[in-house]
Design a protein around this motif. Structure first.
Motif, short mmCIF file in Angstrom:
data_model
loop_
_atom_site.label_atom_id
_atom_site.label_comp_id
_atom_site.label_asym_id
_atom_site.label_seq_id
_atom_site.Cartn_x
_atom_site.Cartn_y
_atom_site.Cartn_z
N LEU A 144 2.11 6.91 -6.78
CA LEU A 144 1.08 7.81 -7.29
C LEU A 144 1.42 9.26 -6.96
O LEU A 144 1.16 10.17 -7.76
N TYR A 145 2.00 9.50 -5.80
CA TYR A 145 2.44 10.85 -5.44
C TYR A 145 3.52 11.33 -6.41
O TYR A 145 3.42 12.44 -6.97
N CYS A 146 4.54 10.51 -6.64
CA CYS A 146 5.63 10.93 -7.52
C CYS A 146 5.14 11.14 -8.95
O CYS A 146 5.54 12.09 -9.63
N LEU A 147 4.26 10.26 -9.42
CA LEU A 147 3.71 10.42 -10.77
C LEU A 147 2.93 11.71 -10.91
O LEU A 147 2.94 12.35 -11.97
N SER A 148 2.23 12.12 -9.85
CA SER A 148 1.45 13.36 -9.91
C SER A 148 2.35 14.59 -10.07
O SER A 148 1.87 15.65 -10.51
N LYS A 201 6.38 -1.33 -13.77
CA LYS A 201 7.26 -2.00 -12.81
C LYS A 201 8.41 -1.09 -12.41
O LYS A 201 8.79 -1.02 -11.23
N ALA A 202 8.98 -0.36 -13.38
CA ALA A 202 10.07 0.57 -13.08
C ALA A 202 9.61 1.68 -12.15
O ALA A 202 10.36 2.12 -11.26
N ALA A 246 0.83 -1.21 0.00
CA ALA A 246 0.00 0.00 0.00
C ALA A 246 0.87 1.25 0.00
O ALA A 246 0.58 2.23 -0.72
N ASN A 247 1.93 1.25 0.79
CA ASN A 247 2.81 2.41 0.83
C ASN A 247 3.55 2.60 -0.49
O ASN A 247 3.73 3.73 -0.95
N ALA A 248 4.01 1.51 -1.11
CA ALA A 248 4.69 1.62 -2.40
C ALA A 248 3.78 2.26 -3.44
O ALA A 248 4.20 3.13 -4.21
N LEU A 249 2.52 1.82 -3.47
CA LEU A 249 1.55 2.41 -4.41
C LEU A 249 1.29 3.87 -4.10
O LEU A 249 1.20 4.72 -5.01
N THR A 250 1.16 4.21 -2.83
CA THR A 250 0.91 5.59 -2.43
C THR A 250 2.04 6.50 -2.89
O THR A 250 1.82 7.56 -3.48
N ALA A 259 9.85 3.94 -6.76
CA ALA A 259 9.19 4.36 -5.52
C ALA A 259 9.74 3.58 -4.34
O ALA A 259 9.94 4.13 -3.25
N LEU A 260 10.02 2.29 -4.54
CA LEU A 260 10.61 1.47 -3.48
C LEU A 260 12.05 1.89 -3.19
O LEU A 260 12.53 1.72 -2.07
N ARG A 261 12.74 2.42 -4.19
CA ARG A 261 14.09 2.93 -3.93
C ARG A 261 14.04 4.17 -3.06
O ARG A 261 14.75 4.28 -2.05
N LEU A 262 13.21 5.12 -3.41
CA LEU A 262 13.13 6.38 -2.67
C LEU A 262 12.51 6.19 -1.29
O LEU A 262 12.90 6.85 -0.32
#
Length: 463
Positions: free
Chosen positions: A289-293, A325-326, A282-286, A331-334
């Motif tokens: 989506l924040y970074c994409l915005s 996937k990238a 859930a956190n990875a998705l959150t 997002a998992l890196r940051l």
């Protein structure tokens, strides 16, 4: 060796705000205050530049390692000389029990051998339909709410719990669908702030405020899981059980001894999968989506990929979504789910020229490692292209550890990554999300996992 990306196609890279590294060591009281508020704010400038930092501090001697070869030594080559440190167990074991995340020694080895086949590539691939069904349900909900402001963090929590209900315990909890999510949030928020009593190793019989606050959530976990196990054993006896993770857990056998897991072990691992597994995804998705915005070019590229990847029924498979996937991997890196992997030395060791005394703690911080200036080009920037093609191949194996490494690498990593990519595709196909101008700064805070300090509320617009 730099894990570099190709020339960045964006005119400006987005750099999510994070706590600034410290330039001087903190005193005891200042450190305890900071670590309780947000452990991410305790890292020093040197941690992001030096391959190894060893120092005596509040927690005794701690060696922080960010050199991939030395990390390999601690987590793989000499893993038998280390165990999880006591602080992690004091924080997590009261709520999660003796599951894979907290067990040690032979108890852990037995569980790992028994559970490994459940998370094989073939089994995980078999959950693709359930993940798509949960993603479709979320997409319909987001489309209905288009034109309103939604709590993205809450929605990602709901969809990952939906996935777990479809894969771990089919026809599971029979009550408020959000009650479990609220219990998990209460548990992590209660035990997340590090208690000075745990820092100094005060015996467990001395009450901790966080543990007292977490007790209702812990009782709720126990009641739900006990009822799930009892119902499922009855269904299995009748030969009508669905082949989900709960059935597989109850039927699992140690390949060496033929022994199954006890109900206590099954319960502890179900709670671990629920509390830890869903929260990390859930956190990875959150964060994604924040970074994409904040990165229109990356969002446009992802939207185009998603449209091309959907099958005739609007469903997705991870292998058709390399850029999605990238995005998740970046997002998992940051914002790695587990910001710290800590080990206690069972005997004296050496890391290069540095002595590791017996009983001292060695830390590998994915949060620090993934932002280390000697390992990453422009490490503070959101650049999904790092994880495509040759750039992905150039990343040193032990420079990127969102799921840990070695014998204790996260057993559910392929499950989590497949789930996150599929759900992200459904969200991006359904709506566009915009961060309101009046939203508080989206700062990461470590509460066991790494989450946005003030949540994430965004305006949803139908595509």
């Amino acid at each position: 060796m730099l894990a570099s990306a190709p020339q960045n196609p964006f005119s400006a890279r987005f750099r999510p705000p994070v706590p600034a590294p410290l330039r001087r060591p903190q005193g005891l009281l200042e450190f305890l205050k900071t670590v309780r508020a947000n452990p991410l704010a305790t890292w020093m400038e040197a941690h992001f530049t030096a391959p190894l930092v060893a120092a005596e501090g509040v927690l005794g001697r701690i060696t922080v390692v960010s050199e991939p070869a030395l990390i390999r030594h601690v987590l793989v080559e000499n893993a038998g000389a280390y165990r999880k440190d006591d602080l992690q167990r004091r924080v997590l074991a009261p709520g999660l029990g003796e599951g894979l995340l907290t067990a040690e020694g032979e108890a852990w080895r037995l569980q790992r051998r028994t559970l490994a086949p459940i998370f094989s590539a073939r089994t995980v691939r078999g959950f693709e339909a359930a993940m798509n069904a949960a993603g479709e349900r979320l997409a319909r909900r987001l489309v209905r709410r288009a034109g309103t402001r939604i709590d993205v963090a809450q929605e990602m929590t709901r969809v990952t719990l939906d996935v777990l209900e479809r894969t771990i315990f089919t026809n599971g909890p029979q009550n408020d669908p959000d009650a479990l999510a609220r219990a998990i949030t209460r548990f992590l928020e209660s035990v997340g702030p590090i208690d000075p009593l745990d820092v100094f190793g005060v015996p467990d019989f001395v009450p901790r405020i966080g543990r007292l606050r977490a007790r209702p959530a812990i009782r709720y976990f126990a009641e739900i899981v006990e009822a799930l196990i009892a119902r499922r054993r009855a269904v299995m006896a009748a030969g009508e059980a669905p082949q989900d993770l709960l059935t597989l857990l109850l039927a699992a056998q140690d390949p060496e001894t033929g022994e199954g897991l006890s109900d206590l072990d099954v319960s502890a691992n179900i709670v671990t999968f629920i509390a830890a597994g869903h929260e990390t995804t859930a956190n990875a998705l959150t964060w994604a989506l924040y970074c994409l915005s904040q990165d229109p070019a990356a969002l446009a590229r992802l939207e185009a990929e998603v449209e091309a990847a959907a099958d005739a029924e609007g469903r997705f498979a991870i292998e058709r979504l390399p850029f999605a996937k990238a995005v998740i991997e970046e997002a998992l890196r940051l914002f790695p789910p587990a910001a710290i992997l800590s080990r206690q030395a069972l005997k004296e060791d050496r890391l290069g020229r540095v002595k590791v005394p017996r009983g001292s703690v060695v830390m590998v911080s994915p949060y620090v490692l993934h932002r280390h200036r000697a390992l990453w080009e422009d490490p503070a920037a959101f650049v999904p292209e790092r994880f495509l093609g040759a750039a992905r191949e150039a990343i040193p194996r032990f420079a990127y550890l969102p799921f840990g490494a070695g014998p204790r690498v996260c057993i559910g990593q392929s499950f989590s990554l497949q789930e996150a990519v599929i759900v992200l595709a459904h969200v991006v196909r359904a709506v566009r999300l915009a961060l309101p101008a009046d939203h508080p700064p989206v700062i990461p805070v470590q509460r066991v996992t790494v989450r946005p300090q003030h949540g994430l509320r965004m305006d949803a617009m139908r595509r």
